[in-house]
Write a protein that holds these residues in place. Sequence first.
Motif, PDB file in Angstrom:
ATOM      1  N   UNK A  89       0.788  -1.228   0.000  1.00 13.11           N
ATOM      2  CA  UNK A  89       0.000   0.000   0.000  1.00 13.11           C
ATOM      3  C   UNK A  89       0.825   1.285   0.000  1.00 13.11           C
ATOM      4  N   UNK A  90       2.116   1.205   0.335  1.00 12.10           N
ATOM      5  CA  UNK A  90       2.962   2.407   0.295  1.00 12.10           C
ATOM      6  C   UNK A  90       4.404   1.988   0.118  1.00 12.10           C
ATOM      7  N   UNK A  91       5.143   2.747  -0.698  1.00 19.87           N
ATOM      8  CA  UNK A  91       6.571   2.528  -0.876  1.00 19.87           C
ATOM      9  C   UNK A  91       7.324   3.784  -0.453  1.00 19.87           C
ATOM     10  N   UNK A  92       8.194   3.702   0.554  1.00 18.97           N
ATOM     11  CA  UNK A  92       8.957   4.879   0.987  1.00 18.97           C
ATOM     12  C   UNK A  92       9.829   5.421  -0.138  1.00 18.97           C
ATOM     13  N   UNK A  93       9.957   6.743  -0.190  1.00 18.24           N
ATOM     14  CA  UNK A  93      10.815   7.407  -1.167  1.00 18.24           C
ATOM     15  C   UNK A  93      12.070   7.921  -0.468  1.00 18.24           C
ATOM     16  N   UNK A  94      13.148   8.090  -1.240  1.00 20.08           N
ATOM     17  CA  UNK A  94      14.434   8.407  -0.631  1.00 20.08           C
ATOM     18  C   UNK A  94      15.365   9.016  -1.661  1.00 20.08           C
ATOM     19  N   UNK A  95      16.506   9.511  -1.185  1.00 18.36           N
ATOM     20  CA  UNK A  95      17.622   9.853  -2.072  1.00 18.36           C
ATOM     21  C   UNK A  95      18.927   9.561  -1.339  1.00 18.36           C
ATOM     22  N   UNK A  96      19.958   9.211  -2.118  1.00 15.84           N
ATOM     23  CA  UNK A  96      21.277   8.976  -1.547  1.00 15.84           C
ATOM     24  C   UNK A  96      21.926  10.311  -1.213  1.00 15.84           C
ATOM     25  N   UNK A  97      22.595  10.366  -0.058  1.00 17.32           N
ATOM     26  CA  UNK A  97      23.285  11.588   0.362  1.00 17.32           C
ATOM     27  C   UNK A  97      24.612  11.225   1.011  1.00 17.32           C
ATOM     28  N   UNK A  98      25.527  12.176   1.018  1.00 14.22           N
ATOM     29  CA  UNK A  98      26.702  12.116   1.877  1.00 14.22           C
ATOM     30  C   UNK A  98      26.347  12.834   3.169  1.00 14.22           C
ATOM     31  N   UNK A  99      26.613  12.200   4.289  1.00 14.03           N
ATOM     32  CA  UNK A  99      26.237  12.758   5.585  1.00 14.03           C
ATOM     33  C   UNK A  99      27.465  13.288   6.314  1.00 14.03           C
ATOM     34  N   UNK A 100      27.387  14.534   6.749  1.00  6.04           N
ATOM     35  CA  UNK A 100      28.430  15.155   7.561  1.00  6.04           C
ATOM     36  C   UNK A 100      27.766  15.661   8.838  1.00  6.04           C
ATOM     37  N   UNK A 101      28.261  15.249   9.991  1.00 11.43           N
ATOM     38  CA  UNK A 101      27.725  15.700  11.276  1.00 11.43           C
ATOM     39  C   UNK A 101      28.834  16.437  12.026  1.00 11.43           C
ATOM     40  N   UNK A 102      28.608  17.704  12.295  1.00 11.83           N
ATOM     41  CA  UNK A 102      29.592  18.522  13.030  1.00 11.83           C
ATOM     42  C   UNK A 102      30.987  18.421  12.411  1.00 11.83           C
ATOM     43  N   UNK A 103      31.022  18.458  11.078  1.00 16.15           N
ATOM     44  CA  UNK A 103      32.298  18.425  10.378  1.00 16.15           C
ATOM     45  C   UNK A 103      32.888  17.047  10.170  1.00 16.15           C
ATOM     46  N   UNK A 104      32.244  16.001  10.697  1.00 15.74           N
ATOM     47  CA  UNK A 104      32.744  14.620  10.583  1.00 15.74           C
ATOM     48  C   UNK A 104      31.986  13.908   9.471  1.00 15.74           C
ATOM     49  N   UNK A 105      32.681  13.516   8.406  1.00 17.92           N
ATOM     50  CA  UNK A 105      32.043  12.806   7.303  1.00 17.92           C
ATOM     51  C   UNK A 105      31.668  11.388   7.752  1.00 17.92           C
ATOM     52  N   UNK A 106      30.387  11.062   7.675  1.00 14.40           N
ATOM     53  CA  UNK A 106      29.892   9.766   8.142  1.00 14.40           C
ATOM     54  C   UNK A 106      29.689   8.750   7.025  1.00 14.40           C
ATOM     55  N   UNK A 107      29.792   9.187   5.755  1.00  7.66           N
ATOM     56  CA  UNK A 107      29.628   8.242   4.669  1.00  7.66           C
ATOM     57  C   UNK A 107      28.324   8.424   3.922  1.00  7.66           C
ATOM     58  N   UNK A 108      27.974   7.398   3.141  1.00  5.73           N
ATOM     59  CA  UNK A 108      26.791   7.436   2.292  1.00  5.73           C
ATOM     60  C   UNK A 108      25.575   6.925   3.067  1.00  5.73           C
ATOM     61  N   UNK A 109      24.480   7.656   2.967  1.00  4.17           N
ATOM     62  CA  UNK A 109      23.216   7.314   3.621  1.00  4.17           C
ATOM     63  C   UNK A 109      22.070   7.468   2.638  1.00  4.17           C
ATOM     64  N   UNK A 110      20.926   6.956   3.049  1.00  2.00           N
ATOM     65  CA  UNK A 110      19.685   7.202   2.318  1.00  2.00           C
ATOM     66  C   UNK A 110      18.812   8.097   3.187  1.00  2.00           C
TER      67      UNK A 110
END
Length: 447
Positions: free
Chosen positions: A89-110
């Motif tokens: 009944x529902x399919x979540x939508x998303x996009x790939x992003x690079x995540x940076x938290x407080x200047x720390x690169x955390x990698x690839x996320x959705x």
Amino acid sequence: MTIVKGEDLLYDSGEYEEDVSGLMLSHRGNTSTSLALKKAYKIKLQKKADLLFRDDSHKDKEWGLLKCENEKFLNSLVGFKVNEMAGLQWTPRFMYVNLVINGDYKGVYMLMETVKNSKARLSVDKDSGYIIEYDAYWWNEDLSLFEGQFFKWNSMRYTFKYPDSDDITQNQIDFIQGRVEEMENSITAENYDQYIDVPSFAAWLIAHDILGDSDGCGSNIFLTLPNSDMGTKFQMGNIWDMDAIELTEDNWAAIHYLHGYYFEWLFRNENKMFTETYKSKWDELSPLLVDEMNRFLDDFSVSDEGLGLGTCMQYDALRWGYDPNRLAAEIEKNKLWFTNRKAWLDEHTADICSPWTIYTATFNNSDAWENVYAYVWYVDANAVQEPLGSWPGVKLAKNEETGHYNVIIESIKMPENIIFNDGCIEYDAVVGINKTETYKFENNKIS
């Protein structure tokens, strides 16, 4: 929080001000949060926005950041495509992003939509609908429904996604508790089609079987009751959490045959509507699966997002210290999976049946213990389902004709070990203080 593409600023939440701007960020997940170095996150904006940049109908405060990992970068991508193809009944939508938290690169996320009651997401009536989750971590929540008749097999309970546990009334709790009990009773009473939306249950399971999910009951099982009207049936929500897909090459998905949920009983039911609906749904999907998934993956590989992901996979590998895979390799791996999976399901779905077998172990209580219990486990230390797998096991009744005590187990494989005991404390049993007898399961008969 800002979202930037190249030199373009697409979104800025502003500094945190409650109910006005900014956001709160927290870890999400149970096992992954406690064990994994790379964490997943929940976002709660203070002002609604559509972080995927569509239109006002998609604005929301709640979003998720699902981590991507080596050789699993496409898991959720293909998983949600299968969810869509299965017609859930529902399919979540998303996009790939690079995540940076407080200047720390955390990698690839959705960056993605989360499960909640919303017209643009998993929707039920605002005043009389319910969304509940079959939850392995129910004890971590403020509120859960009481255990039903299947609790003895899996120790799981339903928790609330909607209404929120802070807002729900006792009358609502009593109502949904009663409806869940009716639904579970209908499975053993063999009139389940009056209480569950059979096509959605079959489609949900087929999606997991196509994906070869090895996750038993941590699969994030969401049920919706669209409204409180008499005759409204429970429906399966979307699939979620694709960390363990493409791992059961020559078997059904684990949830298909584990006592952890209702499917095993639905297949064994004298009411064959579920089995026939499952077969019919597979007959519908089988001719489309490989070509559609190949087209989908090829289109993704040459899209801006796919090309960007291919590059950023290398950055993620540098951040987390592993040898990077290539996007092309992951795409070919997935294409091969769906080709092989279609062939396996075509062969096995036509004559689908229960894989469970009945095993019996026998004990002659020659020392006249007052009580006899049986505790059963496998060599890999995995216990069988409750109550046999929780010390001291299940209490046995004496067969008056033979004088023996029999334990009967339904399982997909024979347990390797069994301890007959008198109900003693587990740690005392280990050092032999109390009365126990340990055997290989197949050599358990006592003369």
